[in-house]
Design a protein around this motif. Structure first.
Motif, PDB file in Angstrom:
ATOM      1  N   LEU A 185      -7.437  -0.195  -5.427  1.00  0.00           N
ATOM      2  CA  LEU A 185      -6.390  -1.000  -4.794  1.00  0.00           C
ATOM      3  C   LEU A 185      -5.065  -0.845  -5.537  1.00  0.00           C
ATOM      4  CD1 LEU A 185      -5.762  -3.067  -2.556  1.00  0.00           C
ATOM      5  CD2 LEU A 185      -6.374  -4.869  -4.178  1.00  0.00           C
ATOM      6  N   TYR A 186      -5.118  -0.890  -6.865  1.00  0.00           N
ATOM      7  CA  TYR A 186      -3.896  -0.759  -7.660  1.00  0.00           C
ATOM      8  C   TYR A 186      -3.224   0.594  -7.411  1.00  0.00           C
ATOM      9  CZ  TYR A 186      -0.744  -0.352 -11.616  1.00  0.00           C
ATOM     10  OH  TYR A 186       0.379  -0.161 -12.389  1.00  0.00           O
ATOM     11  N   LYS A 189      -1.458   0.506  -3.963  1.00  0.00           N
ATOM     12  CA  LYS A 189      -0.690  -0.700  -3.616  1.00  0.00           C
ATOM     13  C   LYS A 189       0.607  -0.358  -2.897  1.00  0.00           C
ATOM     14  CE  LYS A 189       1.629  -1.278  -8.133  1.00  0.00           C
ATOM     15  NZ  LYS A 189       1.332   0.106  -8.599  1.00  0.00           N
ATOM     16  N   ASN A 190       1.303   0.693  -3.310  1.00  0.00           N
ATOM     17  CA  ASN A 190       2.564   1.066  -2.666  1.00  0.00           C
ATOM     18  C   ASN A 190       2.328   1.585  -1.249  1.00  0.00           C
ATOM     19  OD1 ASN A 190       4.028   0.371  -4.965  1.00  0.00           O
ATOM     20  ND2 ASN A 190       3.905   2.427  -5.811  1.00  0.00           N
ATOM     21  N   ALA A 193       1.440  -1.440   0.917  1.00  0.00           N
ATOM     22  CA  ALA A 193       2.638  -2.246   1.165  1.00  0.00           C
ATOM     23  C   ALA A 193       3.525  -1.589   2.218  1.00  0.00           C
ATOM     24  CB  ALA A 193       3.404  -2.452  -0.133  1.00  0.00           C
TER      25      ALA A 193
END
Length: 202
Positions: A185-186, A189-190, A193
């Motif tokens: 997920l990290y 993340k971009n 988003a």
């Protein structure tokens, strides 16, 4: 003693095979699609054969020596989860790329192959295959965007987690899933988003 094996796993994971193969064939993966230094971008930049080699090497660094440690009974219980996440962390935050590594999908398949004797990785592959086929059909065969791929990776991993819970798998695998999910997920993340902004703007 978990520290030395953990460092070995971390070091194996940090070896950026796909990125280095790209350099060998004259392709800089940071300039391809989303800039991810992984096997899929290598495939896109250098073709099927080189991409498969990169994917296999990235898979094996997650699989070996983890499968050796597990099969020899060096670790059990939650210690397996701690050791198994190390190749993922190594790939995602590789010192060879100034701690800006890849998205760790191939390495993820490697560790789940080692910890579940391919059962978990097979389930994840089937889930991703179905999701990506549905996405291709929805977009009438158009090439997928990196942001969409990122969302499907996470959605597929969530479904895998649900299957693990419903299937009464060992608790250390649920802990490993949680560790792995946080890293995946990290690293996306971009992309997620951006995907959400585009969808909410419509």
């Amino acid at each position: 003693m978990i520290i030395i094996p953990g460092l070995i796993e971390l070091a194996c994971g940090s070896l950026m095979f796909s990125y280095w193969l790209g350099l060998i064939v004259g392709k800089r993966l940071e300039k391809v699609r989303d800039g991810n230094p992984g096997a899929f971008n290598l495939w896109c930049a250098a073709g099927f054969k080189v991409g498969i080699i990169g994917a296999a090497l990235d898979f094996m660094k997650g699989y070996f020596p983890l499968v050796y440690f597990i099969e020899k009974g060096h670790f059990s219980g939650n210690n397996i989860a701690v050791i198994a996440i190390m190749p993922i962390l190594g790939h995602a935050f590789s010192p060879f790329l100034r701690f800006k590594g890849g998205k760790a999908l191939a390495a993820t398949f490697g560790i789940w192959s080692a910890t579940t004797r391919f059962e978990g990785s097979f389930m994840y592959a089937v889930i991703l295959g179905i999701l990506k086929l549905a996405e291709r059909m929805y977009n009438k065969g158009k090439p997928s965007l990196p942001e969409v791929d990122a969302v499907l990776d996470i959605l597929g991993f969530v479904i895998l987690g649900i299957i693990l819970i419903m299937g009464n798998f060992e608790s250390y695998l649920l802990l490993l899933w949680l560790f792995n999910f946080v890293v995946l997920l990290y690293k996306r993340k971009n992309d997620i988003a951006f995907f959400l902004r585009v969808k909410l703007a419509k």
